[in-house]
Design an enzyme around this catalytic site. Structure first.
Site, mmCIF file in Angstrom:
data_model
loop_
_atom_site.group_PDB
_atom_site.id
_atom_site.type_symbol
_atom_site.label_atom_id
_atom_site.label_comp_id
_atom_site.label_asym_id
_atom_site.label_seq_id
_atom_site.Cartn_x
_atom_site.Cartn_y
_atom_site.Cartn_z
ATOM 1 N N ASN A 10 0.861 -1.184 0.000
ATOM 2 C CA ASN A 10 0.000 0.000 0.000
ATOM 3 C C ASN A 10 0.894 1.229 0.000
ATOM 4 O O ASN A 10 1.492 1.567 1.021
ATOM 5 C CB ASN A 10 -0.910 -0.019 1.243
ATOM 6 C CG ASN A 10 -1.728 1.258 1.366
ATOM 7 O OD1 ASN A 10 -1.791 2.066 0.437
ATOM 8 N ND2 ASN A 10 -2.348 1.455 2.520
ATOM 9 N N LYS A 12 0.122 4.311 -0.289
ATOM 10 C CA LYS A 12 -0.480 5.537 0.270
ATOM 11 C C LYS A 12 -0.228 6.704 -0.703
ATOM 12 O O LYS A 12 -0.243 6.484 -1.902
ATOM 13 C CB LYS A 12 0.058 5.778 1.676
ATOM 14 C CG LYS A 12 -0.090 4.509 2.549
ATOM 15 C CD LYS A 12 0.159 4.716 3.999
ATOM 16 C CE LYS A 12 -0.050 3.381 4.729
ATOM 17 N NZ LYS A 12 0.085 3.467 6.173
ATOM 18 N N HIS A 98 -9.362 1.392 5.056
ATOM 19 C CA HIS A 98 -8.063 1.606 5.714
ATOM 20 C C HIS A 98 -8.247 2.583 6.875
ATOM 21 O O HIS A 98 -9.024 3.525 6.795
ATOM 22 C CB HIS A 98 -7.041 2.142 4.710
ATOM 23 C CG HIS A 98 -5.654 2.106 5.266
ATOM 24 N ND1 HIS A 98 -5.185 3.067 6.137
ATOM 25 C CD2 HIS A 98 -4.658 1.202 5.117
ATOM 26 C CE1 HIS A 98 -3.943 2.749 6.485
ATOM 27 N NE2 HIS A 98 -3.606 1.624 5.884
ATOM 28 N N GLU A 100 -6.554 4.955 7.914
ATOM 29 C CA GLU A 100 -6.331 6.370 7.587
ATOM 30 C C GLU A 100 -7.568 6.980 6.952
ATOM 31 O O GLU A 100 -7.870 8.155 7.148
ATOM 32 C CB GLU A 100 -5.093 6.508 6.691
ATOM 33 C CG GLU A 100 -3.820 6.302 7.489
ATOM 34 C CD GLU A 100 -2.673 5.687 6.713
ATOM 35 O OE1 GLU A 100 -2.702 5.688 5.468
ATOM 36 O OE2 GLU A 100 -1.731 5.186 7.370
ATOM 37 N N GLU A 170 -5.221 -4.623 10.666
ATOM 38 C CA GLU A 170 -4.183 -3.608 10.852
ATOM 39 C C GLU A 170 -4.444 -2.852 12.150
ATOM 40 O O GLU A 170 -5.213 -1.879 12.154
ATOM 41 C CB GLU A 170 -4.193 -2.612 9.688
ATOM 42 C CG GLU A 170 -3.904 -3.223 8.349
ATOM 43 C CD GLU A 170 -3.363 -2.186 7.369
ATOM 44 O OE1 GLU A 170 -2.218 -2.346 6.941
ATOM 45 O OE2 GLU A 170 -4.059 -1.211 7.067
ATOM 46 N N GLY A 176 2.733 2.573 10.777
ATOM 47 C CA GLY A 176 3.686 3.673 10.617
ATOM 48 C C GLY A 176 4.412 4.036 11.902
ATOM 49 O O GLY A 176 5.052 5.090 11.982
ATOM 50 N N SER A 216 3.666 -1.877 10.288
ATOM 51 C CA SER A 216 5.125 -1.941 10.483
ATOM 52 C C SER A 216 5.715 -3.296 10.103
ATOM 53 O O SER A 216 6.626 -3.795 10.776
ATOM 54 C CB SER A 216 5.491 -1.548 11.919
ATOM 55 O OG SER A 216 5.073 -0.214 12.195
HETATM 56 P P1 13P Z 1 3.235 0.643 7.632
HETATM 57 O O1 13P Z 1 3.725 -0.644 7.052
HETATM 58 O O2 13P Z 1 3.965 1.836 7.099
HETATM 59 O O3 13P Z 1 3.167 0.587 9.118
HETATM 60 O O4 13P Z 1 1.730 0.841 7.115
HETATM 61 C C1 13P Z 1 0.840 -0.208 7.235
HETATM 62 C C2 13P Z 1 -0.376 0.109 6.453
HETATM 63 O O5 13P Z 1 -1.117 1.008 6.792
HETATM 64 C C3 13P Z 1 -0.637 -0.680 5.246
HETATM 65 O O6 13P Z 1 -1.923 -0.441 4.774
#
Ligand code: 13P
Length: 256
Positions: A10, A12, A98, A100, A170, A176, A216
């Site tokens: 992903n 982003k 997601h 976010e 997640e 992150g 992560s």
């Molecule tokens: P990270 O791997 O950067 O922690 O992000 C995970 C994520 O949100 C994947 O959709």
């Protein structure tokens, strides 16, 4: 274990069109010798670069995923993109829900459900994301939150083939932050999700569906996560932006 691992990068809000084209060329090179029977693989660039990725990856076993979608087929919805448009751009998967998007763009369990249903109707595979926040974990509501998100997100979805639906657990506190869930924490929640999927759909559906872990994930920790029975792959953010680290994660996911 008959579930083929699935690794989704992903991206982003990262990478331009030229950066996407270069990444896709390189990742094809890194994956020489592997095929889709060993591992499923997808990248999820921003909307602007979806078709670039699809064209660059054509003929390979690597698929393209969108990071979001709107549920209507067409209409006066300024700024939105329909499932048909994603299919047209060359997508196979669509990520929905997601954290976010739930956090910054008011995504709800209901909108996640509508988006997943619309993707399925168009022949695309939803990757439904869910997971608890730190406050929810600390107040011991992880299972209640995950149960609600699973029940509401999957409500009424017309899926019979477990390959046509993916869930990504997640935990928000692991995204992150560098603070990955321990393999046992991931396993505990993902086993719970699988059991619950069995109640919603059927036992074969629960056994066949892929439940990814995200938060992560790195080359260094993917092996121990993938060693867990109910971790069928990963949704990778930051570590998927670099071809070498993405490729290491893929290779580290195969040998379970
Ligand atoms: P990270 O791997 O950067 O922690 O992000 C995970 C994520 O949100 C994947 O959709």
């Amino acid at each position: 274990m008959s579930r083929t691992p699935l690794i989704v990068g992903n991206w982003k809000m990262y990478k331009t069109i030229p950066e996407t084209a270069a990444f896709c060329q390189e990742v094809k090179g890194e994956m020489v010798g592997l095929d889709g029977k060993q591992v499923g693989l997808a990248v999820a660039p921003p909307f602007t670069a979806l078709n670039t990725a699809a064209l660059a990856l054509r003929g390979s076993f690597i698929s393209v995923a969108a990071q979001d979608v709107f549920w209507a087929e067409s209409g006066a919805y300024t700024g939105e993109v329909s499932p048909k448009m994603l299919a047209d751009a060359g997508c196979r998967f669509g990520i929905v829900g997601h954290s976010e998007r739930r956090q910054y763009f008011h995504e709800t369990d209901d909108s996640v459900n509508k988006k997943a249903a619309a993707l399925i109707k168009e022949g695309l595979i939803p990757i439904i994301c869910l997971g608890e926040t730190l406050a929810e974990r600390q107040s011991s509501s992880t299972f209640a939150v995950v149960e609600r998100q699973t029940r509401e997100g999957l409500k009424g979805l017309a899926v019979k083939d477990p390959e046509r639906l993916v869930i990504a657990y997640e935990p928000v506190w692991a995204i992150g932050t560098g603070q990955t869930a321990t393999p046992n924490q991931a396993q505990e929640v993902q086993a719970f999700i699988r059991k619950f999927v069995g109640e919603i759909f059927s036992f074969p559906m629960a056994q066949g569906i892929r439940i990814l872990y995200g938060g992560s994930v790195k080359p260094e920790n993917v092996g121990e996560l993938m060693a867990m029975n109910d971790v069928d792959g990963s949704l990778v953010g930051g570590a998927s932006l670099d071809v070498k680290s993405f490729a290491k994660i893929v290779r580290g996911s195969i040998s379970r």
